[in-house]
Enzyme design. Structure first.
Site, PDB file in Angstrom:
ATOM      1  N   TYR A 132       0.814  -1.214   0.000  1.00 32.08           N
ATOM      2  CA  TYR A 132       0.000   0.000   0.000  1.00 32.08           C
ATOM      3  C   TYR A 132       0.849   1.266   0.000  1.00 32.08           C
ATOM      4  O   TYR A 132       0.391   2.312  -0.436  1.00 32.08           O
ATOM      5  CB  TYR A 132      -0.907   0.036   1.240  1.00 32.08           C
ATOM      6  N   ASP A 153      -2.248 -18.545   1.271  1.00 31.99           N
ATOM      7  CA  ASP A 153      -3.222 -19.286   0.458  1.00 31.99           C
ATOM      8  C   ASP A 153      -3.895 -20.376   1.282  1.00 31.99           C
ATOM      9  O   ASP A 153      -5.116 -20.578   1.222  1.00 31.99           O
ATOM     10  CB  ASP A 153      -2.578 -19.854  -0.825  1.00 31.99           C
ATOM     11  N   LYS A 210       3.737 -15.364   3.054  1.00 30.19           N
ATOM     12  CA  LYS A 210       3.970 -16.149   1.836  1.00 30.19           C
ATOM     13  C   LYS A 210       5.473 -16.383   1.761  1.00 30.19           C
ATOM     14  O   LYS A 210       6.163 -16.005   0.800  1.00 30.19           O
ATOM     15  CB  LYS A 210       3.425 -15.361   0.626  1.00 30.19           C
ATOM     16  N   ASP A 258      -6.037  -7.215   4.215  1.00 26.42           N
ATOM     17  CA  ASP A 258      -7.185  -6.616   3.528  1.00 26.42           C
ATOM     18  C   ASP A 258      -8.055  -7.714   2.938  1.00 26.42           C
ATOM     19  O   ASP A 258      -9.270  -7.740   3.106  1.00 26.42           O
ATOM     20  CB  ASP A 258      -6.679  -5.675   2.420  1.00 26.42           C
ATOM     21  N   ASP A 265     -11.862  -9.415   4.521  1.00 27.87           N
ATOM     22  CA  ASP A 265     -13.139  -9.424   3.791  1.00 27.87           C
ATOM     23  C   ASP A 265     -13.698 -10.843   3.738  1.00 27.87           C
ATOM     24  O   ASP A 265     -14.892 -11.066   3.900  1.00 27.87           O
ATOM     25  CB  ASP A 265     -12.953  -8.915   2.343  1.00 27.87           C
TER      26      ASP A 265
HETATM   27  C1  IPM Z   1     -10.274  -1.554   3.956  1.00 29.52           C
HETATM   28  C2  IPM Z   1     -10.554  -0.962   2.587  1.00 29.52           C
HETATM   29  C3  IPM Z   1      -9.424  -0.004   2.201  1.00 29.52           C
HETATM   30  C4  IPM Z   1      -8.129  -0.793   2.222  1.00 29.52           C
HETATM   31  C5  IPM Z   1      -9.644   0.706   0.849  1.00 29.52           C
HETATM   32  C6  IPM Z   1     -10.913   1.525   0.842  1.00 29.52           C
HETATM   33  C7  IPM Z   1      -8.473   1.552   0.460  1.00 29.52           C
HETATM   34  O1  IPM Z   1     -10.704  -1.981   1.664  1.00 29.52           O
HETATM   35  O2  IPM Z   1     -10.183  -0.785   4.926  1.00 29.52           O
HETATM   36  O3  IPM Z   1     -10.183  -2.773   4.067  1.00 29.52           O
HETATM   37  O4  IPM Z   1      -7.815  -1.466   1.235  1.00 29.52           O
HETATM   38  O5  IPM Z   1      -7.432  -0.738   3.232  1.00 29.52           O
HETATM   39 MG    MG Z   2     -10.656  -3.956   2.484  1.00 30.71          MG
END
Ligand code: IPM
Ligand code: MG
Length: 389
Positions: free
Chosen positions: A149, A230, A198, A254, A258
């Site tokens: 990032y 993975d 990884k 990240d 999710d």
């Molecule tokens: C998160 C989001 C952010 C990230 C985006 C909006 C830049 O996906 O907080 O997980 O990737 O960190």
């Molecule tokens: Mg995210």
């Protein structure tokens, strides 16, 4: 009970951001009334909302205000990348750039994302009953201010061929501090830490593993294991109950968070806390257990739901405000050392779910759930906040 003054900067952001932050503030205000605290809310502009007014996603002034608060509460930023004019701007002027800069400027390197399954939401969990078993309760610690990032990136044309480069950089200090924080969290929980990398391919992951092993020497009670990313992605859906604390770098965190979030019924349920160093807040005795902090050495933090700004449902009063509300509870716990107040909010959320109230994202046909609007959900939670017995 001691009355306290809380100075909270809040960022509505874009899309559903304003709606969910309104509910989180409603709940915090109610908490303050009941527990006898005083809250000052200071608005900060970020993301598309800031671009529309200032032409950039985060101004110096916004950073200054956020820094001067005790903690920052954030909704979500960004718009539809296909249709929003914000995405015609160069990348460094787009909404997301504001969020990344804020994280960096605030020095909040440890992003805590707790994933657990409310018993009431078992039906909303996409996994089979036998895999859910006794449920799961884990916390993902995502490194937040390094890695891909924040590495150098560029898009060039080389010999007539378009080429893009992103760099993944970690130094040992960045790894060590987030590892230390993760071991401290593990000490407060089941004392089991899985570090995800990884290392079979990446140098940055090999350094990660080495440094995590070095930190582990100081925490002999914690059982540390290493897992490849993975495999971790697979284990999360095959046997989520095996995890207690997961530590991983920015990009892996990240993605894995999710994935893990939907296991809790909806990404609309997942709060997060991004914490800086307690040194920020004048600890003399070094880092102690987070739960032992008193107000004077509580950690500065940025608190935000893990979901995005969901522009497609903005303004419809159907977004789930619970991730924002639960993020506010995390703020009370970590930045104000108010465990009772944090628990009061979490208990109120549990009670509302138990009574069947559901925003659209967590509705499931056989739960007999009552479809609940964003504002109504916030009011229900606020009304159930009570002093501990
Ligand atoms: C998160 C989001 C952010 C990230 C985006 C909006 C830049 O996906 O907080 O997980 O990737 O960190
Ligand atoms: Mg995210």
């Amino acid at each position: 009970m001691k009355s306290e003054k809380l100075q909270i900067a809040y960022i509505d952001g874009d899309g559903i951001g304003p709606e969910i932050i309104t509910e989180a503030r409603k709940v915090l205000t109610r908490m303050a009334d009941i527990f006898g605290h005083q809250i000052t809310f200071v608005p900060v502009l970020m993301g598309g909302a800031s671009i529309d007014i200032h032409g950039e996603p985060l101004t110096e002034e916004a950073i200054r205000i956020a820094r001067s608060a005790d903690a920052v509460l954030l909704g979500a930023i960004g718009g539809d990348a296909m249709t929003s004019p914000w995405y015609q701007l160069p990348p460094q002027l787009r909404p997301e750039a504001g969020l990344l800069r804020l994280r960096k400027e605030l020095g909040v390197f440890a992003n805590l994302r707790p994933v657990f399954l409310y018993n009431e939401l078992r039906k909303a969990c996409p996994l089979k009953e036998e895999i859910i078993g006794d449920g799961f309760d884990m916390i993902i610690v995502r490194e937040l201010t390094g890695g891909l990032y924040f590495g150098e990136r560029q898009t060039i044309i080389e010999n007539g061929v378009r080429k893009a480069v992103d760099t993944l950089v970690y130094d040992e200090n960045e790894i060590r501090r987030v590892a230390q924080r993760s071991f401290l969290i593990a000490m407060d929980r089941k004392k089991e830490l899985v570090s995800v990398d990884k290392a079979n391919v990446l140098d940055s992951s090999r350094l990660w593993r080495t440094v995590v092993n070095e930190v582990a020497v100081d925490y002999p009670e914690v059982k540390l294991t290493h897992m490849l990313v993975d495999n971790c992605a697979m284990q999360l859906v095959m046997n989520p109950g095996q995890f207690d604390v997961i530590l991983t770098e920015n990009m892996f965190g990240d993605i894995l968070s999710d994935e893990a979030s939907v296991l809790s019924g909806s990404i609309g349920m997942l709060p997060s806390a991004s914490l800086g160093s307690p040194a920020f807040a004048k600890t003399v005795s070094g880092e102690k257990s987070l739960h032992e902090t008193s107000r004077s050495n509580a950690v500065f933090g940025l608190y935000e739901p893990c979901h995005g700004s969901a522009p497609d449902i903005a303004g419809l009063d159907i977004a789930n405000p619970l991730a924002a509300i639960l993020s506010a509870a995390m703020m009370l716990r970590y930045s104000f050392a108010m465990e009772a107040e944090a628990t009061a909010i979490e208990t109120a959320v549990g009670s509302v779910l138990r009574d069947g109230y559901r925003t659209k994202d967590i509705i499931d046909t056989d739960s007999g759930g009552k479809v609940t609007a964003t504002g109504e959900m916030g009011s229900l939670v606020a009304a159930r906040i009570a002093l501990p017995q």
